[in-house]
Write a protein that holds these residues in place. Structure first.
Motif, short mmCIF file in Angstrom:
data_model
loop_
_atom_site.label_atom_id
_atom_site.label_comp_id
_atom_site.label_asym_id
_atom_site.label_seq_id
_atom_site.Cartn_x
_atom_site.Cartn_y
_atom_site.Cartn_z
N GLN A 1 0.90 -1.11 0.03
CA GLN A 1 -0.25 0.15 -0.22
C GLN A 1 0.87 1.15 -0.02
OE1 GLN A 1 -3.15 0.57 -0.27
NE2 GLN A 1 -4.18 -1.45 0.03
N VAL A 2 0.28 2.43 -0.79
CA VAL A 2 1.06 3.57 -0.74
C VAL A 2 -0.14 4.55 -0.42
CG1 VAL A 2 2.04 5.21 -2.09
CG2 VAL A 2 2.63 2.97 -2.46
N GLN A 3 0.34 5.36 0.60
CA GLN A 3 -0.79 6.54 1.15
C GLN A 3 -0.07 7.83 0.48
OE1 GLN A 3 0.91 4.15 3.81
NE2 GLN A 3 -0.78 2.79 2.82
N LEU A 4 -0.94 8.57 -0.25
CA LEU A 4 -0.53 9.70 -0.67
C LEU A 4 -1.34 10.77 0.06
CD1 LEU A 4 -0.58 8.71 -4.42
CD2 LEU A 4 1.32 8.93 -2.92
N VAL A 5 -0.60 12.06 0.29
CA VAL A 5 -1.21 13.02 1.14
C VAL A 5 -0.91 14.55 0.29
CG1 VAL A 5 -1.63 14.39 3.06
CG2 VAL A 5 -1.27 12.04 3.24
N GLU A 6 -1.81 15.09 -0.24
CA GLU A 6 -1.55 16.57 -1.27
C GLU A 6 -1.67 17.55 0.00
OE1 GLU A 6 -4.25 13.74 -3.92
OE2 GLU A 6 -4.32 14.31 -1.87
N SER A 7 -1.08 18.54 -0.42
CA SER A 7 -0.99 19.91 0.17
C SER A 7 -1.01 20.90 -0.82
CB SER A 7 -0.16 19.94 1.48
OG SER A 7 1.23 19.78 0.98
N GLY A 8 -0.97 22.14 -0.37
CA GLY A 8 -0.72 23.42 -0.88
C GLY A 8 -1.89 23.94 -1.64
N GLY A 9 -3.06 23.39 -1.79
CA GLY A 9 -4.19 24.10 -2.61
C GLY A 9 -4.68 25.21 -1.81
N GLY A 10 -5.45 26.04 -2.54
CA GLY A 10 -5.92 27.46 -2.00
C GLY A 10 -6.65 28.08 -2.94
N LEU A 11 -6.73 29.52 -2.62
CA LEU A 11 -7.50 30.25 -3.65
C LEU A 11 -6.30 31.34 -4.00
CD1 LEU A 11 -10.18 31.63 -4.60
CD2 LEU A 11 -10.02 33.14 -2.65
N VAL A 12 -6.29 31.48 -5.30
CA VAL A 12 -5.53 32.51 -5.96
C VAL A 12 -6.05 33.29 -7.12
CG1 VAL A 12 -4.58 30.72 -7.56
CG2 VAL A 12 -2.97 32.44 -6.78
N GLN A 13 -5.62 34.42 -7.26
CA GLN A 13 -6.16 35.03 -8.49
C GLN A 13 -5.51 34.73 -9.66
OE1 GLN A 13 -5.56 39.27 -7.48
NE2 GLN A 13 -7.56 39.57 -6.55
N ALA A 14 -6.40 34.97 -10.85
CA ALA A 14 -5.78 34.67 -12.11
C ALA A 14 -4.55 35.24 -12.52
CB ALA A 14 -6.98 35.09 -13.17
N GLY A 15 -3.55 34.60 -13.12
CA GLY A 15 -2.34 35.02 -13.20
C GLY A 15 -1.34 34.49 -12.33
N GLY A 16 -1.68 34.27 -11.12
CA GLY A 16 -0.88 33.91 -10.01
C GLY A 16 -0.37 32.61 -10.16
N SER A 17 0.34 32.35 -9.02
CA SER A 17 1.14 30.91 -8.92
C SER A 17 0.73 30.07 -7.67
CB SER A 17 2.48 31.29 -9.10
OG SER A 17 3.06 31.97 -10.22
N LEU A 18 0.58 28.97 -7.73
CA LEU A 18 0.68 28.12 -6.51
C LEU A 18 1.50 26.83 -6.70
CD1 LEU A 18 -1.66 28.51 -4.28
CD2 LEU A 18 -3.20 27.14 -5.33
N GLY A 19 1.66 26.32 -5.43
CA GLY A 19 2.62 25.06 -5.40
C GLY A 19 1.90 23.95 -4.76
N LEU A 20 1.65 22.90 -5.50
CA LEU A 20 1.17 21.67 -4.71
C LEU A 20 2.06 20.52 -4.30
CD1 LEU A 20 -2.22 20.94 -6.77
CD2 LEU A 20 -1.72 22.46 -4.98
N SER A 21 2.12 20.01 -3.35
CA SER A 21 2.98 18.92 -2.77
C SER A 21 2.10 17.67 -2.50
CB SER A 21 3.67 19.28 -1.52
OG SER A 21 4.66 20.37 -1.65
N CYS A 22 2.87 16.59 -2.85
CA CYS A 22 2.25 15.34 -2.59
C CYS A 22 3.31 14.50 -1.91
CB CYS A 22 1.73 14.75 -3.69
SG CYS A 22 1.07 13.00 -3.43
N THR A 23 3.26 13.96 -0.40
CA THR A 23 4.13 13.10 0.10
C THR A 23 3.54 11.64 0.30
OG1 THR A 23 4.81 15.04 1.40
CG2 THR A 23 5.29 12.87 2.05
N ALA A 24 4.44 10.83 -0.08
CA ALA A 24 3.97 9.29 -0.15
C ALA A 24 4.68 8.65 1.21
CB ALA A 24 4.40 8.75 -1.51
N SER A 25 4.05 7.63 1.48
CA SER A 25 4.36 6.53 2.54
C SER A 25 4.25 5.31 2.32
CB SER A 25 4.16 7.32 3.85
OG SER A 25 2.87 7.10 4.12
N GLY A 26 4.81 4.35 2.82
CA GLY A 26 4.36 3.05 2.73
C GLY A 26 5.27 2.10 2.17
N ARG A 27 5.75 2.50 0.78
CA ARG A 27 6.44 1.71 0.02
C ARG A 27 7.49 2.46 -0.67
NH1 ARG A 27 2.82 -2.98 -3.08
NH2 ARG A 27 2.12 -3.96 -1.14
N THR A 28 8.52 1.62 -1.52
CA THR A 28 9.47 2.54 -1.83
C THR A 28 9.14 3.72 -3.04
OG1 THR A 28 11.11 0.76 -1.56
CG2 THR A 28 11.67 2.38 -3.21
N PHE A 29 9.26 4.92 -2.69
CA PHE A 29 8.64 5.95 -3.46
C PHE A 29 9.34 6.07 -4.92
CE2 PHE A 29 6.42 9.68 -4.47
CZ PHE A 29 7.28 10.80 -5.01
#
Length: 124
Positions: A1-29
């Protein structure tokens, strides 16, 4: 089993930037290619980007090419999605996914594990 957890979402204005992350656990990434998908209300889940097991190969949906960048850090068991020049049509729940294939795929069925998703909202 691999568990995946995303983070970094949110509200941004058009033209802006946002970074998402996803961290895995459980097996060799590094045994998994990783992908990002998104799903807007009333629409099917669609491919955004994928990166191969060691990060040497990437692929993007035409709609995000030149604006989004996928990368991974196998030492941190994390895959990233840097989103620039965001548009209102990028609004969706973004999911990361892990595939046993070497190079990843644009097809959701190729992925074995999925995160719970993180909301990205781009205002006009």
């Amino acid at each position: 089993q691999v568990q995946l957890v995303e983070s970094g979402g949110g509200l941004v204005q058009a033209g802006g930037s946002l970074g998402l992350s996803c961290t895995a656990s459980g097996r060799t990434f590094s045994n998994y290619a990783m992908g990002w998908f998104r799903q807007a209300p009333g629409k099917e889940r669609e491919f955004v980007a994928t990166v191969s097991r060691v990060g040497g190969a990437t692929d993007y949906a035409d709609s995000v090419k030149g604006r989004f960048t996928i990368s991974r850090d196998n030492a941190k068991n994390t895959v990233y999605l840097q989103m620039n020049s965001l548009k209102p049509e990028d609004t969706a729940v973004y999911y990361c996914a892990a595939s046993g294939q070497y190079s990843g795929s644009a097809i959701p069925a190729a992925y074995d594990y999925w995160g719970q998703g993180t909301q990205v909202t781009v205002s006009s």
